[in-house]
Write an enzyme that holds these catalytic residues in place. Structure first.
Site, PDB file in Angstrom:
ATOM      1  N   GLY A  84      30.857 -13.577 -93.304  1.00  0.00           N
ATOM      2  CA  GLY A  84      31.618 -14.713 -92.822  1.00  0.00           C
ATOM      3  C   GLY A  84      31.254 -16.062 -93.392  1.00  0.00           C
ATOM      4  O   GLY A  84      31.972 -17.047 -93.159  1.00  0.00           O
ATOM      5  N   ASP A  85      30.156 -16.144 -94.159  1.00  0.00           N
ATOM      6  CA  ASP A  85      29.748 -17.441 -94.714  1.00  0.00           C
ATOM      7  C   ASP A  85      28.991 -17.228 -96.024  1.00  0.00           C
ATOM      8  O   ASP A  85      27.916 -17.788 -96.232  1.00  0.00           O
ATOM      9  CB  ASP A  85      28.870 -18.185 -93.705  1.00  0.00           C
ATOM     10  CG  ASP A  85      28.771 -19.685 -94.003  1.00  0.00           C
ATOM     11  OD1 ASP A  85      29.606 -20.199 -94.752  1.00  0.00           O
ATOM     12  OD2 ASP A  85      27.834 -20.324 -93.475  1.00  0.00           O
ATOM     13  N   PHE A  86      29.588 -16.429 -96.919  1.00  0.00           N
ATOM     14  CA  PHE A  86      28.946 -16.071 -98.180  1.00  0.00           C
ATOM     15  C   PHE A  86      29.098 -17.248 -99.138  1.00  0.00           C
ATOM     16  O   PHE A  86      29.897 -17.226-100.076  1.00  0.00           O
ATOM     17  CB  PHE A  86      29.586 -14.803 -98.723  1.00  0.00           C
ATOM     18  CG  PHE A  86      28.693 -14.013 -99.647  1.00  0.00           C
ATOM     19  CD1 PHE A  86      27.456 -13.555 -99.218  1.00  0.00           C
ATOM     20  CD2 PHE A  86      29.089 -13.702-100.939  1.00  0.00           C
ATOM     21  CE1 PHE A  86      26.624 -12.815-100.057  1.00  0.00           C
ATOM     22  CE2 PHE A  86      28.281 -12.967-101.783  1.00  0.00           C
ATOM     23  CZ  PHE A  86      27.037 -12.522-101.346  1.00  0.00           C
ATOM     24  N   ASN A  87      28.304 -18.293 -98.892  1.00  0.00           N
ATOM     25  CA  ASN A  87      28.498 -19.533 -99.637  1.00  0.00           C
ATOM     26  C   ASN A  87      27.351 -19.820-100.598  1.00  0.00           C
ATOM     27  O   ASN A  87      26.381 -19.060-100.694  1.00  0.00           O
ATOM     28  CB  ASN A  87      28.723 -20.714 -98.682  1.00  0.00           C
ATOM     29  CG  ASN A  87      27.491 -21.079 -97.866  1.00  0.00           C
ATOM     30  OD1 ASN A  87      26.379 -21.128 -98.374  1.00  0.00           O
ATOM     31  ND2 ASN A  87      27.690 -21.332 -96.579  1.00  0.00           N
TER      32      ASN A  87
END
Length: 367
Positions: free
Chosen positions: A214-217
């Site tokens: 959900g937050d592969f940044n």
């Protein structure tokens, strides 16, 4: 998330926690960047190891079931070859503690975990070669494939129907669009939300379900140089945004964040998608909605950053890190339009889309 929900522990409070809960006496600590939580790099003396102390915000700390699933997911991924952080057991053998702490707003309860400290630097600090972008897409797909195999009695807690950062919940942004009053991009954001409702929602039945990081940044992916001087992924951080979603959501998120630091943002989608499709080829509906889902993630980042700045004006520099560049890229993608962007992402040497899924422009670096 209100001003008072984010933890604001002092160094003395952190030192007390790591000593009392984990027996790490005479440690040194330094703060690490964070959005809603508070993170600290902890170094134990005499070669006792390095850790990250993560103190969850008081709002998310009210749902220990979700945090437990996330914590177990980290260990599950690590056991299956994905370099994820894992939680360290405290003196009582527990992986997390709900602590009552006064951060200046009266006593509140914050969930506390000590996590392993992974080697490497954030991917945001190194050159984005096509090979590295390919590896990002491949790692994201592998991660979701592994998570799909995880068994936990409370996986349903990840449904998170009111979670603003889930790409399943884009219409929730309508309640925050006022944060962009006076910004010309407000109309673009409104149009993207409408496109999501009319073009994505009717087709979502065809999206394959999975659990999303959900937050592969660019701040949650660590890399290290290999012997040849190229960079390889060495760590995956921060599972706080895990939710029940769809494969294509993870890909859209990865593409969006890899665009932020790249000199040619539109070009990013091609190698990331190719890396993804080396593991999980997109079906026609997923492929057709990818462009708009990338725009939706830009909208989430922009709107929620502006909203958070209103609540935490002192933290504006960090909160707007992604959004400042994202505003420009969102406008660029919107004005180019779906057809032009897809030519870059999916067409190979002027040929049709159908060939793209089987075409790889870069080597499969970690086979």
């Amino acid at each position: 998330m209100s001003e008072t929900t984010k933890p604001r522990l002092s160094e003395a409070q952190v030192l007390e926690l790591v000593q009392r809960l984990y027996g790490l006496e005479r440690s040194t600590v330094r703060p690490l960047p964070s959005y809603d939580d508070q993170n600290f790099h902890v170094v134990a003396p005499g070669g006792g190891g390095e850790y990250v102390l993560k103190v969850m915000n008081s709002a998310d700390s009210t749902n220990p079931t979700v945090i437990d699933v996330q914590t177990q997911a980290m260990s599950f991924l690590q056991e299956h070859g994905i370099p994820a952080q894992t939680a360290v057991r405290n003196a009582a053998g527990e992986l997390m503690n709900l602590e009552e702490i006064d951060c200046g707003f009266g006593c509140q309860k914050f969930m506390v975990r000590l996590l392993t400290y992974l080697p490497g630097t954030t991917i945001s600090k190194v050159p984005y070669t096509p090979q590295l972008l390919y590896d990002v897409g491949k790692m994201a797909a592998r991660m979701d494939q592994v998570l799909l195999k995880m068994d936990h009695p409370h996986l349903s807690a990840l449904q998170r129907d009111s979670f603003i950062w889930s790409l399943s919940n884009v219409p929730l942004l309508e309640g925050y669009v006022y944060s962009l009053d006076g910004d010309p991009l407000q109309e673009v954001v409104k149009a993207v939300i409408e496109e999501f409702k009319t073009s994505v929602l009717p087709r979502r039945h065809a999206f394959r379900k999975c659990l999303n990081h959900g937050d592969f940044n660019d701040l949650n992916i660590l890399v290290q140089p290999d012997r040849g001087g190229d960079y390889r992924i060495s760590g995956v951080l921060d599972f706080s945004d895990m939710n029940s979603g769809h494969y294509v959501h993870e890909l859209a998120i990865a593409i969006m964040y890899m665009m932020i630091q790249h000199p040619d943002p539109v070009a990013v989608g091609r190698p990331v998608t190719q890396g993804w499709e080396s593991v999980v080829p997109l079906n026609p509906e997923e492929r057709d909605c990818l462009y708009l889902l990338v725009l939706c993630r830009f909208c989430q980042s922009l709107v929620m950053a502006r909203h958070s700045v209103r609540l935490q004006p002192h933290n504006e520099e960090y909160l707007m890190t992604t959004a400042r560049t994202g505003m420009r890229i969102l406008g660029q993608l919107w004005h180019l339009g779906k057809a032009e962007v897809e030519k870059v992402w999916f067409q190979q040497d002027g040929q049709g889309k159908g060939q793209a899924a089987g075409t790889v422009l870069v080597g499969d670096g970690d086979k």
